[in-house]
Design an enzyme around this catalytic site. Sequence first.
Site, PDB file in Angstrom:
ATOM      1  N   SER A  95       3.864   0.878  10.305  1.00  0.00           N
ATOM      2  CA  SER A  95       4.865   1.041   9.247  1.00  0.00           C
ATOM      3  C   SER A  95       5.816   2.198   9.534  1.00  0.00           C
ATOM      4  O   SER A  95       6.905   2.251   8.969  1.00  0.00           O
ATOM      5  CB  SER A  95       4.196   1.197   7.880  1.00  0.00           C
ATOM      6  N   HIS A 134      -7.656   2.337  11.638  1.00  0.00           N
ATOM      7  CA  HIS A 134      -7.564   3.757  11.988  1.00  0.00           C
ATOM      8  C   HIS A 134      -8.931   4.363  12.314  1.00  0.00           C
ATOM      9  O   HIS A 134      -9.025   5.355  13.014  1.00  0.00           O
ATOM     10  CB  HIS A 134      -6.887   4.540  10.863  1.00  0.00           C
ATOM     11  N   CYS A 167      -5.916   5.018   5.543  1.00  0.00           N
ATOM     12  CA  CYS A 167      -5.619   3.802   4.776  1.00  0.00           C
ATOM     13  C   CYS A 167      -6.861   3.013   4.388  1.00  0.00           C
ATOM     14  O   CYS A 167      -7.726   2.774   5.217  1.00  0.00           O
ATOM     15  CB  CYS A 167      -4.688   2.899   5.571  1.00  0.00           C
ATOM     16  N   CYS A 183      -5.786  -1.111   5.805  1.00  0.00           N
ATOM     17  CA  CYS A 183      -6.107  -1.292   7.239  1.00  0.00           C
ATOM     18  C   CYS A 183      -7.372  -0.475   7.458  1.00  0.00           C
ATOM     19  O   CYS A 183      -7.410   0.444   8.284  1.00  0.00           O
ATOM     20  CB  CYS A 183      -5.007  -0.777   8.151  1.00  0.00           C
ATOM     21  N   CYS A 226      -0.269   4.831   5.678  1.00  0.00           N
ATOM     22  CA  CYS A 226      -0.409   4.867   7.135  1.00  0.00           C
ATOM     23  C   CYS A 226       0.796   5.535   7.788  1.00  0.00           C
ATOM     24  O   CYS A 226       0.685   6.233   8.792  1.00  0.00           O
ATOM     25  CB  CYS A 226      -0.515   3.449   7.695  1.00  0.00           C
ATOM     26  N   ARG A 285      -0.511  -4.865  10.887  1.00  0.00           N
ATOM     27  CA  ARG A 285       0.930  -4.687  10.704  1.00  0.00           C
ATOM     28  C   ARG A 285       1.670  -4.373  11.992  1.00  0.00           C
ATOM     29  O   ARG A 285       2.876  -4.138  11.969  1.00  0.00           O
ATOM     30  CB  ARG A 285       1.193  -3.590   9.663  1.00  0.00           C
ATOM     31  N   GLU A 290       0.866  -1.179   0.000  1.00  0.00           N
ATOM     32  CA  GLU A 290       0.000   0.000   0.000  1.00  0.00           C
ATOM     33  C   GLU A 290       0.899   1.224   0.000  1.00  0.00           C
ATOM     34  O   GLU A 290       1.766   1.354   0.857  1.00  0.00           O
ATOM     35  CB  GLU A 290      -0.893   0.003   1.251  1.00  0.00           C
ATOM     36  N   CYS A 336       2.750  -0.535   4.638  1.00  0.00           N
ATOM     37  CA  CYS A 336       1.519   0.227   4.469  1.00  0.00           C
ATOM     38  C   CYS A 336       1.923   1.686   4.578  1.00  0.00           C
ATOM     39  O   CYS A 336       1.949   2.260   5.663  1.00  0.00           O
ATOM     40  CB  CYS A 336       0.522  -0.172   5.542  1.00  0.00           C
TER      41      CYS A 336
END
Lengths: 571, 379
Positions: free
Chosen positions: A503, A69, A62, A65, A550, A480, A14, A547
């Site tokens: 990330s 969030h 994102c 995910c 993010c 993640r 991503e 990701c």
Amino acid sequence: MSKRIIIDPLTRIEGHLRVEVVVDENNIIKEAYSGSTLWRGLETIVKGRDPRDAGFLTQRICGVCTFSHYRAGIIAVENALGITPPLNAVLTRTLMNAALYMHDHPVHFYQLHGLDFVDVVSALSADVKKASDEAFKYTDIPYATGADKLLEVQQRLKTFVDKGNLGPFANAYYGHATYRFTPEQNLIALSHYLECLRIQRTIAQAMAIFGAKNPHPQSLTVGGVTCVMDLLDPSRMAEYMTKFQEVADFINRAYYPDLIMAAKAYSKEASVLNDVGVNNFYTEREFQVSSDEWLFESGIIRNGDLSKVEEVDEAKITEEATRAWYADNEALHPYDGKTNPNYTGLIDGESIDDKGNMVHSKVFDTKGKYSWIKAPRYENLPMQVGPLANILVNYAKGNKIVVEAVDSFLKATNLPVKALMSTLGRTGARAIEAKIIADHGLKAFNSLVENLKTDESTCATYVIDKNKEYKGRFIGSAPRGALSHWCRIKNGVIENWQAVVPSTWNASPKDANGVGGSYEQCLIGMKLADVKQPLEVIRAIHSYDPCIACAVHVMDTKGNNLSEYKVNVNL
Amino acid sequence: MSDLDIFNRRLDALEKLPLLKNEISISKALEQSGFSRRDFMKWASAMTAFLALPASFTPVVARAAELSDRLPVIWLHMAECTGCSESLLRTDAPTIDSLIFDHISLEYHETIMNAAGWQAEHNLEAAMEKYKGRYILMVEGGIPTGNTEHFLTIGPHGKTGKQIAQQACDNALAIFAIGTCSAFGGIQAARPNPSNSVGLSKVTNKTVINVPGCPPSEKNIIGNVIHYILYQTLPALDAYNRPKWAYALRIHDLCERRGRFDAGEFVQQFGDEGAKKGYCLYKVGCKGPYTFNNCSKERFNQHTSWPVQAGHGCIGCSEPDFWDTMGPFEEVMAGRLFDTVYGLGADNISDKIGIGVLCVTGVAVAAHAVIASLEKNKD
């Protein structure tokens, strides 16, 4: 003579990620840099808005995910306002989270990361009967690997290849020296690749039953959840349970056995072992399955020492930007962070291209700033987060469910626990985590059903006092790894917001001490078989499931107008 | 000449185009992916209805889908969260919808392509050159501009997103801005827009068809391509360049809770008795009356649900600047109505009147309901 290799865009992730490595004459990586090349500034945008809207905005950090969030944004506000949501709401959120993990992990392995392990073309030469028998080595009840099924998959592949068209499999590094599966094993994995395309739709629907849609569900609200009609409808509940079980079955009979197969086949492949990256591991408590029970606990391990687990002290988390494109460098706690963009750009340089030629390129200014990702640190140390950290911390803590799952994985693969600290281990730990959720996630469902018999409440009531100041955070985990959101509310609106995301920890650039994050550290010392095809680098980075949208975020506590900052566009 | 004849003539012409090199026909791909002809025709008839064409057009729609492999697709990622790609590629794969893009002629797509780095950049350049004037461009994400244009760069040469998007637009056959970010700038363009992000139409002079939504449903994405193949012209567009066939009706118009609105039965607070009974969500902030999209008809994830079914109001995600004009999302618009961007363009007057009437009605109905319940309590 050292050579620089640029990988930009690093695809099948991503977001926008660039990795640069410098190799010596023996193709051994001496230096590594990872950086994001996009900045959107969502935390700046959240400021000044109604706290009830925060979850919807943070959700757009994102689309992968897509629940993490959203929930984090809602819970950070609940925490600030001192709201305790009803148990029904908490458990419904757990069920949506379970659907997210059960979607994310298999899709990451098969659709994004698996092709780094699976040489699709090799499956053409597989003996179908042998492959069917092979599948029984990893599970007693294999999934979609009967001889007739595998023959069909192979014939389908043959038609693709004969036509010269590999569809989604085109342009990979087939035949690369570090592929280790036999043709039969490749065929098994390919059959599961196709099954996963189907099954991932089912689990996205499971989330949508309570969440309205996927991506970007829309049924959480500050105080609880809004899907009360679905919760009180036995047929909707049964629909969730059925879909959950269907996907759990795939995880147990296809995904998890494939990881055992991979762990055995790749147990001698140097490029996926001994490269753990940062060996400090950090994870947060997650998956509440009843009024007082969680599947995973929080903790910190330093220097890979599994004999000691520390409790997390949230006051020790900081972020700094010495090597990131922001003006203020110093390490600050997320509640007090400062971030003003200071883009200094890429510089002219040379790198080796996919034909092996040295060509002019734009490269990172590795002496200066080179990423939009900041450097989070715990007591000044970089941390590795993600399924590996979660599994190791919980294993070391003696979490019964995790100990049992890890021990049976190690037994099946004949690997020592130390072997988990690698690219292969990161990929394996993700499958172990998915299996634990598949095996135990329905505890939350059962608790919910029990609770609904006597309690139909789904939302807590609250007031936001405009004359009061509030401060709160969400601390938990995303697929993640460890995720936290931090907010301040003043005059009834958001004054400040910061997200410290998985990330960001893993993809962190170097800090003031010159210490890089886990992406960078895991690449140093790796030997590449062919500099024109840096598959080993891609495989290692993919094992983190990057990701990047993010990971890129900003906050400005001073209320400056960010658009007025001058940027040198000629760089 | 009837529409059917016109469509067939267009498809005949398309059929004469060569297959894209190294590609297989969609019928073969369908067959290899385990779809029967019957499955395919079922999909085609659903799509026909979706496009508001008579059932007799089903074979034409099927043929149009089959010929879509004559059209290469380039998909670019700008400033975004990948939710739109997820909507198309994740939730629906491997149905026929995604097959058309995923397996047939998708020349460039960063989330799913195997090539990385230099190879990826070469793929993009080669596709733009080879299919000059013949490819369909789909763009996801807002585009940073001005003195912050370099906030997005892609590839070993560090080109900006804006440069790549402009170049791709110049030689495209048709351009679709997928999602609210690409259509109108989206979340990164919300106040104070620190990266100066804009929608795709702001960086090219060519016509851009906007397919907004956060994310848009996969049917709205695919339907537009089929529509383009059939009509060979751009669909009728509203003031915001949204295809009218998908965005002409308000969420409110076909909402499953519309009867509750008309009856004055409202959820007063999330989780209350009204919420359990499925009352209208207008008073907890539903923006369905101000939002043009087909969610209430199509739903998401193969018709599994949609926000109003899950008890949350619409947040207006397919409208321009909705982040700034529709919030707070859990409060009624009422008094703030005319501060919004409503009414630009052709629908100006009717929209304002429509919404005005609706708002007055809504408030009046709500007031009536409250009064009625008070009186009832008195009894």
